[in-house]
Design a protein around this motif. Structure first.
Motif, mmCIF file in Angstrom:
data_model
loop_
_atom_site.group_PDB
_atom_site.id
_atom_site.type_symbol
_atom_site.label_atom_id
_atom_site.label_comp_id
_atom_site.label_asym_id
_atom_site.label_seq_id
_atom_site.Cartn_x
_atom_site.Cartn_y
_atom_site.Cartn_z
ATOM 1 N N TYR A 150 -2.298 2.113 -2.086
ATOM 2 C CA TYR A 150 -2.910 2.944 -1.185
ATOM 3 C C TYR A 150 -1.889 4.378 -0.754
ATOM 4 O O TYR A 150 -0.612 4.212 -0.438
ATOM 5 C CB TYR A 150 -2.931 2.253 0.390
ATOM 6 C CG TYR A 150 -3.676 1.025 0.078
ATOM 7 C CD1 TYR A 150 -5.090 0.895 0.407
ATOM 8 C CD2 TYR A 150 -3.206 -0.098 -0.290
ATOM 9 C CE1 TYR A 150 -5.855 -0.169 0.161
ATOM 10 C CE2 TYR A 150 -3.963 -1.370 -0.651
ATOM 11 C CZ TYR A 150 -5.355 -1.202 -0.412
ATOM 12 O OH TYR A 150 -6.114 -2.361 -0.336
ATOM 13 N N ILE A 151 -2.595 5.429 -0.730
ATOM 14 C CA ILE A 151 -1.615 6.823 -0.660
ATOM 15 C C ILE A 151 -2.679 7.678 0.307
ATOM 16 O O ILE A 151 -3.734 7.879 0.386
ATOM 17 C CB ILE A 151 -1.731 7.500 -2.159
ATOM 18 C CG1 ILE A 151 -1.338 6.536 -3.203
ATOM 19 C CG2 ILE A 151 -0.855 8.791 -2.150
ATOM 20 C CD1 ILE A 151 -1.368 6.710 -4.545
ATOM 21 N N PRO A 152 -1.761 8.493 1.250
ATOM 22 C CA PRO A 152 -2.176 9.288 2.111
ATOM 23 C C PRO A 152 -2.869 10.491 1.359
ATOM 24 O O PRO A 152 -2.260 10.774 0.547
ATOM 25 C CB PRO A 152 -1.047 9.621 3.099
ATOM 26 C CG PRO A 152 -0.088 8.600 2.836
ATOM 27 C CD PRO A 152 -0.202 8.242 1.346
ATOM 28 N N LEU A 153 -3.931 10.908 2.110
ATOM 29 C CA LEU A 153 -4.722 12.124 1.527
ATOM 30 C C LEU A 153 -4.087 13.263 1.688
ATOM 31 O O LEU A 153 -4.193 14.168 0.589
ATOM 32 C CB LEU A 153 -5.976 12.179 2.201
ATOM 33 C CG LEU A 153 -7.200 11.182 2.036
ATOM 34 C CD1 LEU A 153 -8.413 11.352 2.754
ATOM 35 C CD2 LEU A 153 -7.575 10.584 0.582
ATOM 36 N N ASP A 154 -3.052 13.588 2.409
ATOM 37 C CA ASP A 154 -2.220 14.751 2.390
ATOM 38 C C ASP A 154 -1.230 14.700 1.192
ATOM 39 O O ASP A 154 -0.691 15.530 0.675
ATOM 40 C CB ASP A 154 -1.596 14.886 3.541
ATOM 41 C CG ASP A 154 -0.402 13.777 3.965
ATOM 42 O OD1 ASP A 154 -0.890 12.745 4.050
ATOM 43 O OD2 ASP A 154 0.538 14.543 4.212
ATOM 44 N N VAL A 155 -0.734 13.369 0.829
ATOM 45 C CA VAL A 155 0.048 13.468 -0.269
ATOM 46 C C VAL A 155 -0.785 13.637 -1.617
ATOM 47 O O VAL A 155 -0.329 14.363 -2.524
ATOM 48 C CB VAL A 155 0.706 12.072 -0.512
ATOM 49 C CG1 VAL A 155 1.417 11.786 -1.615
ATOM 50 C CG2 VAL A 155 1.658 11.588 0.629
ATOM 51 N N ALA A 179 5.967 17.567 -6.300
ATOM 52 C CA ALA A 179 5.493 18.165 -5.002
ATOM 53 C C ALA A 179 6.418 17.909 -3.788
ATOM 54 O O ALA A 179 6.208 18.179 -2.712
ATOM 55 C CB ALA A 179 4.354 17.587 -4.427
ATOM 56 N N GLY A 180 7.521 17.440 -3.847
ATOM 57 C CA GLY A 180 8.613 17.361 -3.010
ATOM 58 C C GLY A 180 8.626 16.075 -2.240
ATOM 59 O O GLY A 180 9.125 16.094 -1.071
ATOM 60 N N LEU A 181 7.581 14.957 -2.688
ATOM 61 C CA LEU A 181 7.357 13.916 -2.004
ATOM 62 C C LEU A 181 7.621 12.550 -2.784
ATOM 63 O O LEU A 181 7.201 11.463 -2.551
ATOM 64 C CB LEU A 181 5.806 13.701 -1.558
ATOM 65 C CG LEU A 181 5.310 14.768 -0.559
ATOM 66 C CD1 LEU A 181 3.854 14.935 -0.504
ATOM 67 C CD2 LEU A 181 5.825 14.437 0.858
ATOM 68 N N GLY A 182 8.490 12.651 -3.788
ATOM 69 C CA GLY A 182 8.840 11.835 -4.577
ATOM 70 C C GLY A 182 9.701 10.624 -3.781
ATOM 71 O O GLY A 182 10.327 10.836 -3.085
ATOM 72 N N PRO A 183 9.205 9.218 -4.258
ATOM 73 C CA PRO A 183 10.017 8.021 -3.737
ATOM 74 C C PRO A 183 11.480 8.182 -4.138
ATOM 75 O O PRO A 183 11.816 8.558 -5.007
ATOM 76 C CB PRO A 183 9.444 6.813 -4.469
ATOM 77 C CG PRO A 183 7.986 7.371 -4.933
ATOM 78 C CD PRO A 183 8.542 8.796 -5.217
ATOM 79 N N ASP A 184 12.161 7.994 -2.901
ATOM 80 C CA ASP A 184 13.767 7.958 -2.791
ATOM 81 C C ASP A 184 14.450 6.365 -2.568
ATOM 82 O O ASP A 184 15.390 5.895 -2.935
ATOM 83 C CB ASP A 184 14.046 8.670 -1.885
ATOM 84 C CG ASP A 184 15.832 8.896 -2.004
ATOM 85 O OD1 ASP A 184 16.314 9.594 -2.881
ATOM 86 O OD2 ASP A 184 16.605 8.342 -0.976
ATOM 87 N N MET A 185 13.482 5.709 -2.027
ATOM 88 C CA MET A 185 13.737 4.032 -1.900
ATOM 89 C C MET A 185 12.453 3.370 -2.026
ATOM 90 O O MET A 185 11.257 3.589 -1.436
ATOM 91 C CB MET A 185 14.256 3.968 -0.452
ATOM 92 C CG MET A 185 14.957 2.537 -0.224
ATOM 93 S SD MET A 185 13.909 1.490 0.747
ATOM 94 C CE MET A 185 13.729 2.179 2.367
#
Length: 246
Positions: A150-155, A179-185
């Motif tokens: 499940y992924i937010p639409l703005d992402v 896009a600068g939204l990569g997982p870090d944890m």
């Protein structure tokens, strides 16, 4: 105190397979014939068969009997499989698990209303539209896992390839990172339980086989949750390994 008789029978059949007196695809004798061979009631043999089916050693084919199914467990080794160095290099997370074994993935991508718990984790209103990526993984013709992200639409708007069935090298985490939204944890919670009827049917599970239900939350460096992934694994198909420093 020795093993119950039905476990001795299960071990004897397993030995026949391991020593290749029975090989993959062979049909086993009927329960009645096995009962005569071991000199026990058919109910005792049925318990042994249930153990072997739950372990993925044999499979029942409707109207055709019991057959040997040889399948090496998938090693799901963490945290390396989720490391940035892996997917940022354009490699698939599933490739880490399967290590070259033949794999087939069915993917359905669509928008759907976020269930309350998932909506809360993603920081969107309950019932808000999110992108869902529903996958079913098969290895060597055996269905081993289902997963729905499940992924937010703005992402998705920031990383449009996330909405593709094939998001490209490194998968959707690599596209999010671009896009600068990569997982870090990541945080994963695991529960071993019996499957629902829908899960059992989707995974083609033998009766009595439990599943491992894993929920993963992917967070950016700013602690934003950009994905919730709900996975259901055939417990007889996987070995879970966790490596960490003391």
């Amino acid at each position: 105190m020795g093993e119950p008789v039905y476990r001795d029978i299960a071990n004897a059949i397993r030995a026949d397979i391991e020593e290749r007196r029975l090989v993959e695809g062979d049909r086993l004798p009927t329960v009645r014939d096995l009962a005569q061979r071991f000199g026990v009631p058919t109910g005792t043999v049925a318990k042994a068969v249930d153990i072997l089916r739950a372990d993925g050693v044999i499979v029942a084919r409707h109207g055709r009997g019991l057959y040997v199914r040889s399948f090496g467990r998938v090693l799901r080794s963490s945290p390396d499989r989720l490391s940035r160095s892996w997917w940022a290099a354009g490699r698939s997370i599933q490739d880490h698990d399967t290590n070259g074994r033949l794999r087939v993935v069915d993917i359905v991508v669509e928008e759907a209303a976020a269930p309350p718990g998932i909506a809360e984790a993603l920081g969107v209103p309950a019932g808000a539209a999110v992108l869902t990526r529903a996958r079913r993984f098969a290895i060597e013709d055996r269905i081993v896992q289902t997963a729905t992200s499940y992924i937010p639409l703005d992402v998705v708007a920031a990383a449009p390839a996330v909405a593709y069935t094939g998001p490209g090298p490194g998968g959707m985490y690599a596209r999010m990172a671009e896009a600068g939204l990569g997982p870090d944890m990541f945080r994963e919670t695991l529960v071993c339980r019996m499957p629902t009827s829908t899960e059992a049917e989707s995974l083609s599970l033998p009766r009595g086989t439990p599943v491992i239900a894993i929920t993963r939350h992917a967070h950016t460096a700013t602690q934003r949750c950009v994905e919730v992934n709900e996975m259901v694994l055939d417990s007889s198909a996987y070995t879970l390994e966790y490596l960490f420093n003391a």
